[in-house]
Design a protein around this motif. Sequence first.
Motif, PDB file in Angstrom:
ATOM      1  N   PHE A  87      60.452  61.982  -4.689  1.00 37.38           N
ATOM      2  CA  PHE A  87      59.074  60.841  -4.956  1.00 37.38           C
ATOM      3  C   PHE A  87      58.556  60.849  -3.771  1.00 37.38           C
ATOM      4  O   PHE A  87      58.662  61.201  -2.535  1.00 37.38           O
ATOM      5  N   GLY A  88      57.231  61.942  -4.403  1.00 34.40           N
ATOM      6  CA  GLY A  88      56.708  62.548  -2.793  1.00 34.40           C
ATOM      7  C   GLY A  88      55.555  61.662  -2.902  1.00 34.40           C
ATOM      8  O   GLY A  88      54.697  61.080  -4.281  1.00 34.40           O
ATOM      9  N   ALA A  89      54.710  60.889  -1.300  1.00 31.74           N
ATOM     10  CA  ALA A  89      53.428  60.940  -1.496  1.00 31.74           C
ATOM     11  C   ALA A  89      51.855  61.044  -0.139  1.00 31.74           C
ATOM     12  O   ALA A  89      52.648  62.068   0.572  1.00 31.74           O
ATOM     13  N   TRP A 162      57.281  52.532  -4.039  1.00 29.81           N
ATOM     14  CA  TRP A 162      57.944  53.771  -3.303  1.00 29.81           C
ATOM     15  C   TRP A 162      59.306  52.837  -4.686  1.00 29.81           C
ATOM     16  O   TRP A 162      59.850  52.030  -4.241  1.00 29.81           O
ATOM     17  N   PRO A 163      60.071  54.346  -5.252  1.00 27.35           N
ATOM     18  CA  PRO A 163      61.270  53.846  -6.334  1.00 27.35           C
ATOM     19  C   PRO A 163      61.812  53.025  -5.229  1.00 27.35           C
ATOM     20  O   PRO A 163      63.004  52.285  -6.215  1.00 27.35           O
ATOM     21  N   ILE A 164      62.341  53.165  -4.414  1.00 28.22           N
ATOM     22  CA  ILE A 164      63.343  52.405  -4.054  1.00 28.22           C
ATOM     23  C   ILE A 164      62.781  51.599  -2.270  1.00 28.22           C
ATOM     24  O   ILE A 164      62.063  52.559  -1.716  1.00 28.22           O
ATOM     25  N   PRO A 165      62.418  50.590  -3.298  1.00 30.64           N
ATOM     26  CA  PRO A 165      61.755  49.449  -1.846  1.00 30.64           C
ATOM     27  C   PRO A 165      62.691  50.111  -0.543  1.00 30.64           C
ATOM     28  O   PRO A 165      63.295  50.390   0.088  1.00 30.64           O
ATOM     29  N   LEU A 166      61.125  49.904   0.676  1.00 25.45           N
ATOM     30  CA  LEU A 166      61.797  50.746   1.969  1.00 25.45           C
ATOM     31  C   LEU A 166      62.736  49.451   2.470  1.00 25.45           C
ATOM     32  O   LEU A 166      63.744  49.993   3.182  1.00 25.45           O
TER      33      LEU A 166
END
Length: 471
Positions: A87-89, A162-166
């Motif tokens: 997942f890119g930001a 974020w798909p996976i919480p930070l």
Amino acid sequence: MSIEFSKQLKAHDTPIPGVVLYDLPVHGDNRGWFKENWQREKMVALGLPDFRPVQNNISFNEKAGTTRGIHAEPWDKFISVATGRIFGAWVDLREGPSFGAVFTAELDPSQAIFIPRGVGNAFQTLEDNTAYTYLVNDHWSADAQGQYTFLNLADETAGIQWPIPLEQAELSDKDKAHPRLGDVTPMPPKKILVLGANGQLGKALRRLYEGDTSVEFAGRDAIDLTAEDSLTNVNWKNYATVVNAAAYTAVDTAETPDGRSSAWNVNVTAVARLARIAVDHDLTLVQVSSDYVFDGSEKTHAEDEALSPLGVYGQTKAAGDAVVTVVPKHYIVRTSWVIGDGNNFVRTMSSLASRGVRPAVVDDQFGRLTFTADIASGIRHLLETRPSYGVYNLTNDGPEQSWANIAADVYELSGSSRDDVTGVSTEEYFAGKSASPRPRNSGLALAKIKASGFAPVPSRERLVAYLKDGA
């Protein structure tokens, strides 16, 4: 992981200017898959800037949830996935109206994205054993890290989902400590450097760009084009464009032994050094040329006319032009009969008129005056609008005149009589004097610069204003 095979190479614009997402053709069978990750000819044809990559880096991430960023480096990047999925930001951290713009996307090996200098890059791995690759157009160095711009992964303004919480992801302590957007200093653009900044054109450019911190000026005391060491001491990575406003312009002195050597040194040898620097650092080079590159046999000279200089000065300017054409990004601004700060024809005629002198002036050479303010404006126009690279004639507009006719205009506008000016031939004027041969016709066709959207001001209008301001 499922990869879509045999997609067409395709570009997709994003909300961040200059950030482009690409679908890459991936060819697969029972053995696995193959893709052209980077193919310069195809990418450039699709609109990707020819950003001249020099280094390839790979980030291998063992576990899903590894999160890195948000880092904006001082170079361009072409990013893709070799294995796995991310997942890119991306967040625009450049100075300007798009500062803070955000784009996110999931990438697998069938996609790539181009990230311009100053746009923050971050990613989170969605699969174990993910490899993230970077193709960059500058060599990494420890010194370069001081030019990075950072943003916190958890910045509330960016609001990245974020798909996976930070709090469950794998982050470095450094990334956790990056500032929020309100505390980020935007990355400034690369600058324009004006050389020869103390000459007539340099002073006009100083006035035009006054207060613009993206433009720097260097006179000969700061950067001496004739001294190779002076050029090698410049950090050219800070610049995108160089405007060479320096030149040897003593037309008659150039015919002497010492003058010939100086003219070739400044107008050719130094320009060759500058052209090499422009090629090595992918700079846009603006070079100022002259009507003296022509012999004047044509009444009006177009940009594509073959060069045919008569004297040493014209020969050096023509040679300098030829050198600059090897620079992929170049503008050669060809001008004539330049009027600006310092001693010039108009000021001389104005002074003679005020003292009641009745001069003899050449009446068989024809052209147009060009005021340095308009050359400066034309250069800024080319750099802001970016028409096709190449040669552009740039003089003031209006009918072509002889020197004698221009002198008569000056006398009339100064309150004296036009009849005080006597016209003489070139041969008569220079009889018994050592002088360079001059083109009889110096008129430059203006259709190309006009087609680019620039409208040169009539020379008569500029002359009136120049004299009114106390030339």
